[in-house]
Design an enzyme around this catalytic site. Structure first.
Site, PDB file in Angstrom:
ATOM      1  CG  ASN A 211      -0.175  -0.046   2.502  1.00 62.00           C
ATOM      2  OD1 ASN A 211       0.504   0.891   2.853  1.00 62.00           O
ATOM      3  ND2 ASN A 211      -0.258  -1.186   3.223  1.00 62.00           N
ATOM      4  CG  ASP A 280      -6.421  -5.554   6.580  1.00 61.13           C
ATOM      5  OD1 ASP A 280      -6.000  -5.538   7.753  1.00 61.13           O
ATOM      6  OD2 ASP A 280      -6.972  -4.570   6.039  1.00 61.13           O
ATOM      7  CE  LYS A 290       8.596 -12.059 -14.124  1.00 59.73           C
ATOM      8  NZ  LYS A 290       9.347 -11.459 -15.212  1.00 59.73           N
ATOM      9  N   PRO A 306      -2.773 -12.041  10.825  1.00 61.69           N
ATOM     10  CG  PRO A 306      -0.892 -12.443  12.138  1.00 61.69           C
ATOM     11  CD  PRO A 306      -1.436 -12.633  10.757  1.00 61.69           C
ATOM     12  CB  ILE A 308      -0.286  -6.242  14.856  1.00 65.97           C
ATOM     13  CG1 ILE A 308       0.279  -7.019  13.663  1.00 65.97           C
ATOM     14  CG2 ILE A 308       0.775  -6.017  15.917  1.00 65.97           C
ATOM     15  CD1 ILE A 308       1.311  -6.261  12.841  1.00 65.97           C
TER      16      ILE A 308
HETATM   17  O1  PMT Z   1       2.858   6.275   6.455  1.00 68.46           O
HETATM   18  P1  PMT Z   1       2.281   7.606   6.023  1.00 68.46           P
HETATM   19  O2  PMT Z   1       2.406   7.841   4.546  1.00 68.46           O
HETATM   20  O3  PMT Z   1       2.822   8.749   6.830  1.00 68.46           O
HETATM   21  O4  PMT Z   1       0.714   7.551   6.278  1.00 68.46           O
HETATM   22  C1  PMT Z   1       0.215   7.447   7.573  1.00 68.46           C
HETATM   23  C2  PMT Z   1      -0.974   6.507   7.644  1.00 68.46           C
HETATM   24  C3  PMT Z   1      -2.119   7.068   6.800  1.00 68.46           C
HETATM   25  C4  PMT Z   1      -0.603   5.106   7.127  1.00 68.46           C
HETATM   26  C5  PMT Z   1      -1.378   6.404   9.155  1.00 68.46           C
HETATM   27  O5  PMT Z   1      -1.712   7.680   9.624  1.00 68.46           O
HETATM   28  C6  PMT Z   1      -2.534   5.450   9.359  1.00 68.46           C
HETATM   29  O6  PMT Z   1      -3.703   5.801   9.237  1.00 68.46           O
HETATM   30  N1  PMT Z   1      -2.216   4.178   9.726  1.00 68.46           N
HETATM   31  C7  PMT Z   1      -3.189   3.082   9.850  1.00 68.46           C
HETATM   32  C8  PMT Z   1      -3.518   2.547   8.504  1.00 68.46           C
HETATM   33  C9  PMT Z   1      -4.427   1.348   8.545  1.00 68.46           C
HETATM   34  O7  PMT Z   1      -4.051   0.319   8.101  1.00 68.46           O
HETATM   35  O8  PMT Z   1      -5.563   1.510   9.102  1.00 68.46           O
HETATM   36  P2  PMT Z   1      -6.628   0.290   9.291  1.00 68.46           P
HETATM   37  O9  PMT Z   1      -7.877   0.996   9.430  1.00 68.46           O
HETATM   38  O10 PMT Z   1      -6.500  -0.701   8.207  1.00 68.46           O
HETATM   39  O11 PMT Z   1      -6.169  -0.407  10.634  1.00 68.46           O
HETATM   40  C10 PMT Z   1      -6.625   0.038  11.911  1.00 68.46           C
HETATM   41  C11 PMT Z   1      -5.550  -0.229  12.946  1.00 68.46           C
HETATM   42  O12 PMT Z   1      -5.270  -1.634  13.049  1.00 68.46           O
HETATM   43  C12 PMT Z   1      -4.241   0.441  12.639  1.00 68.46           C
HETATM   44  O13 PMT Z   1      -3.703   0.911  13.841  1.00 68.46           O
HETATM   45  C13 PMT Z   1      -3.384  -0.700  12.074  1.00 68.46           C
HETATM   46  O14 PMT Z   1      -1.999  -0.484  12.323  1.00 68.46           O
HETATM   47  C14 PMT Z   1      -3.911  -1.885  12.844  1.00 68.46           C
HETATM   48  N2  PMT Z   1      -3.791  -3.163  12.125  1.00 68.46           N
HETATM   49  C15 PMT Z   1      -4.427  -3.368  10.929  1.00 68.46           C
HETATM   50  C16 PMT Z   1      -4.328  -4.598  10.317  1.00 68.46           C
HETATM   51  C17 PMT Z   1      -3.565  -5.624  10.926  1.00 68.46           C
HETATM   52  N3  PMT Z   1      -3.440  -6.811  10.348  1.00 68.46           N
HETATM   53  N4  PMT Z   1      -2.957  -5.399  12.082  1.00 68.46           N
HETATM   54  C18 PMT Z   1      -3.060  -4.198  12.692  1.00 68.46           C
HETATM   55  O15 PMT Z   1      -2.481  -3.996  13.763  1.00 68.46           O
END
Ligand code: PMT
Length: 397
Positions: A211, A280, A290, A306, A308
């Site tokens: 991403n 995710d 390849k 998972p 985190i």
């Molecule tokens: O890196 P930059 O370019 O500076 O951009 C910053 C950002 C936009 C990436 C950052 O500010 C941000 O929003 N990070 C979270 C992005 C995200 O994946 O959001 P989410 O809505 O998918 O996940 C929610 C939370 O669960 C997040 O804290 C994520 O780290 C956590 N998560 C998600 C999936 C996973 N498998 N494990 C997790 O811990």
């Protein structure tokens, strides 16, 4: 106290006076305390100490000309003024103080002081008669009334043979005075684990799913946590950004590696900030060779990684957990759902187009029944504000 200077951006102004020879020691000490120093010299300062010396001790090019085309192309006077967390002028001559008071902008240093939004501090140095003169004293009072900090001067024997008030405060004391301008240190003694950047989920030996996260927000949070006195571990996906001074970085590639690295650092962790845009899903099987372009379409079978943040929340002894939510619609409502479903303590909602990839972000912070909005600003400034909010909410739990 000096921990407060870590990563702080200091413009050190040097004006004309014999005490300018101490400015080299001051620049060195500020850097030793963790600050990034950029020196601005007036023409008169260069009569007392060379730009080459100041460049060597500060580790950065010296700025001395308002009309320097090469400097303006790199970091112009407006950027330099905005860059500064504090402007310290040491030594500050009587002439410099009078010009600052008048709001003059006829050299780089005075112009910067007009541009900057940062605190300005002066370390006066002059002959004791000049210091005692009512014009100088009136100027000092007027500068103080404007909110400009005055450090010193000290008393003692002077280069001209006089004895009295007018010596520049010693560099070691000036470092303490500048550090005291910063109200951080609020995470002293805390262990903070932060994730940053994207993850890569391999499809075959040359392709992966990822991403647009740049890692900038996570690095800014790590730097702000260090500034606040925390011991910081930054678990970082594949991005190429310098590690903030005094933070320990663990490089990972996949979500599973990020999961493993985070979990192995959860003992004694006080605060976990999950900034990373974690993949995710991952490929159920990764091709060992390849994949050749044969069929017109191709289907990848993905399985969930998972979560985190949710896994940390499920630990028996869990830290204070801060998640981020990157959303394209219903930003706050969706973030609230993630706060609850992942059992986090706080979530920071940002709109993807505003926050992902660039140098700025705007967020809404949600915890308990509280909500705080921060408008668009640099990720560095925002990170400092977020650390204050996290600390406040963590204290309240
Ligand atoms: O890196 P930059 O370019 O500076 O951009 C910053 C950002 C936009 C990436 C950052 O500010 C941000 O929003 N990070 C979270 C992005 C995200 O994946 O959001 P989410 O809505 O998918 O996940 C929610 C939370 O669960 C997040 O804290 C994520 O780290 C956590 N998560 C998600 C999936 C996973 N498998 N494990 C997790 O811990």
């Amino acid at each position: 106290m000096e921990q407060r200077l870590i990563n702080k951006q200091i413009v050190l102004g040097v004006t004309g006076g014999i005490a300018a020879y101490k400015s080299a020691d001051l620049a060195r000490r500020l850097r030793e305390a963790g600050a990034v120093v950029r020196v601005v010299m007036t023409e008169n300062a260069k009569q007392f100490i060379t730009p080459l010396t100041m460049q060597a001790v500060s580790g950065n090019p010296v700025h001395d000309d308002l009309f320097d085309l090469t400097a303006e192309a790199a970091m112009g006077h407006i950027e330099l003024g905005r860059w500064a967390d504090v402007i310290l002028i040491a030594p500050a001559s009587a002439n410099c103080m009078a010009r600052l008071l008048q709001g003059e902008a006829n050299d780089l240093l005075t112009t910067l002081c007009l541009v900057a939004n940062a605190p300005i501090a002066l370390a006066p140095a002059m002959n004791q008669s000049m210091w005692k003169n009512t014009s100088t004293q009136d100027n000092v009072q007027a500068l103080l009334a404007k909110g400009i900090h005055i450090f010193g001067p000290a008393e003692g024997s002077q280069a001209c043979g006089d004895v009295g008030l007018g010596r520049m405060m010693e560099p070691v004391e000036l470092v303490q005075q500048v550090a005291a301008l910063f109200q951080t240190g609020c995470l002293s003694g805390k262990k903070v684990v932060i994730t940053a950047g994207p993850t890569h989920e391999a499809i075959d030996p040359v392709r992966f799913i990822t991403n647009a996260s740049s890692g900038k927000m996570g690095h800014a949070i790590a730097a702000a946590a260090v500034e606040a006195g925390a011991q910081v571990i930054l678990v970082c996906g594949p991005v190429n950004i310098a590690t903030p001074a005094h933070a320990v970085k663990i490089h990972v590639t996949t979500s599973q590696e990020m999961f493993d690295a985070v979990m192995s650092h959860m003992s004694e962790c006080d605060i976990f900030v999950s900034v990373a845009a974690v993949g995710d899903y991952r490929c159920k099987t990764i091709a060992t060779q390849k994949i050749a372009k044969t069929a017109a379409t191709m289907t990848l079978e993905l399985e969930r990684n998972p979560d985190i943040a949710a896994s940390v929340a499920a630990l028996a002894k869990r830290p204070f957990i801060v998640g981020f939510a990157a959303e394209t619609e219903n930003v706050v409502a969706n973030a609230k759902k993630k706060l609850l479903s992942k059992k986090l303590d706080m979530i920071i909602a940002n709109e993807v187009r505003t926050g992902m990839g660039g140098d700025e972000n705007a967020v809404t912070v949600l915890w308990g029944d509280q909500q705080v909005d921060f408008p668009k600003m640099t990720k560095q400034k925002l990170a400092r504000k977020l650390i204050e909010v996290i600390k406040g909410a963590n204290n309240a739990t």
